[in-house]
Design an enzyme around this catalytic site. Sequence first.
Site, mmCIF file in Angstrom:
data_model
loop_
_atom_site.group_PDB
_atom_site.id
_atom_site.type_symbol
_atom_site.label_atom_id
_atom_site.label_comp_id
_atom_site.label_asym_id
_atom_site.label_seq_id
_atom_site.Cartn_x
_atom_site.Cartn_y
_atom_site.Cartn_z
ATOM 1 N N GLN A 83 77.956 28.376 -42.394
ATOM 2 C CA GLN A 83 78.430 27.008 -42.245
ATOM 3 C C GLN A 83 78.523 26.777 -40.733
ATOM 4 O O GLN A 83 79.373 27.355 -40.073
ATOM 5 C CB GLN A 83 79.783 26.831 -42.921
ATOM 6 N N GLY A 89 81.436 22.463 -43.247
ATOM 7 C CA GLY A 89 82.507 23.180 -43.921
ATOM 8 C C GLY A 89 83.068 24.363 -43.158
ATOM 9 O O GLY A 89 83.928 25.076 -43.668
ATOM 10 N N GLN A 90 82.616 24.591 -41.941
ATOM 11 C CA GLN A 90 83.122 25.712 -41.137
ATOM 12 C C GLN A 90 84.589 25.460 -40.789
ATOM 13 O O GLN A 90 84.929 24.435 -40.202
ATOM 14 C CB GLN A 90 82.287 25.853 -39.860
ATOM 15 N N THR A 91 85.466 26.388 -41.190
ATOM 16 C CA THR A 91 86.890 26.229 -40.917
ATOM 17 C C THR A 91 87.384 27.146 -39.806
ATOM 18 O O THR A 91 88.442 26.899 -39.239
ATOM 19 C CB THR A 91 87.727 26.492 -42.184
ATOM 20 N N VAL A 92 86.632 28.186 -39.511
ATOM 21 C CA VAL A 92 86.954 29.072 -38.391
ATOM 22 C C VAL A 92 85.841 28.909 -37.366
ATOM 23 O O VAL A 92 84.666 29.124 -37.675
ATOM 24 C CB VAL A 92 87.062 30.551 -38.843
ATOM 25 N N HIS A 94 83.981 30.289 -35.267
ATOM 26 C CA HIS A 94 83.402 31.563 -34.837
ATOM 27 C C HIS A 94 82.223 31.811 -35.781
ATOM 28 O O HIS A 94 82.409 31.813 -37.000
ATOM 29 C CB HIS A 94 84.436 32.680 -34.966
#
Length: 154
Positions: A83, A89-92, A94
Amino acid sequence: MSSKFGHVIITSSCIFCRSALSYAFVNKKPIAPGHVLVASDREAKRFNDLSPEEVSDLFKLVHRISPIIQKVFNATALTIAIQDGAAAGQTVEHVHVHIVPRIEGDPLQDDRIYEVLQTHEKKDDIKWRTDNEMETEATLLKEYFEENDDEYQQ
């Protein structure tokens, strides 16, 4: 050795495999049994922030651990996904790769997995695993990677 994963510290007990520039660890909030993550050592927010060497190393590690994850969790297939950015939808923040074991007829069929990946960390009804649960899984997986590690450190 612990690693920084965005705003989270991943303890060494949850990391089950390392390469020269990347590491693999068990997921705190998996969407399926065996859902693991592979991240770059360097904290790069987006895929294109990685150097070509980091990209190569990241995917070599994904390639190395994927058949073991499939075997250990009795899967018939895998979903391997990135992601790349908040809209995906990337939540972190990194770079990391999701490896999710799959079986015929699982509840993530028909590409529903991508919807679940985008929303699962935000849902309250999905249980966060304890440190002990994560350490137990990581210990199990480490056994598969301790032999012949030298050939993969290049």
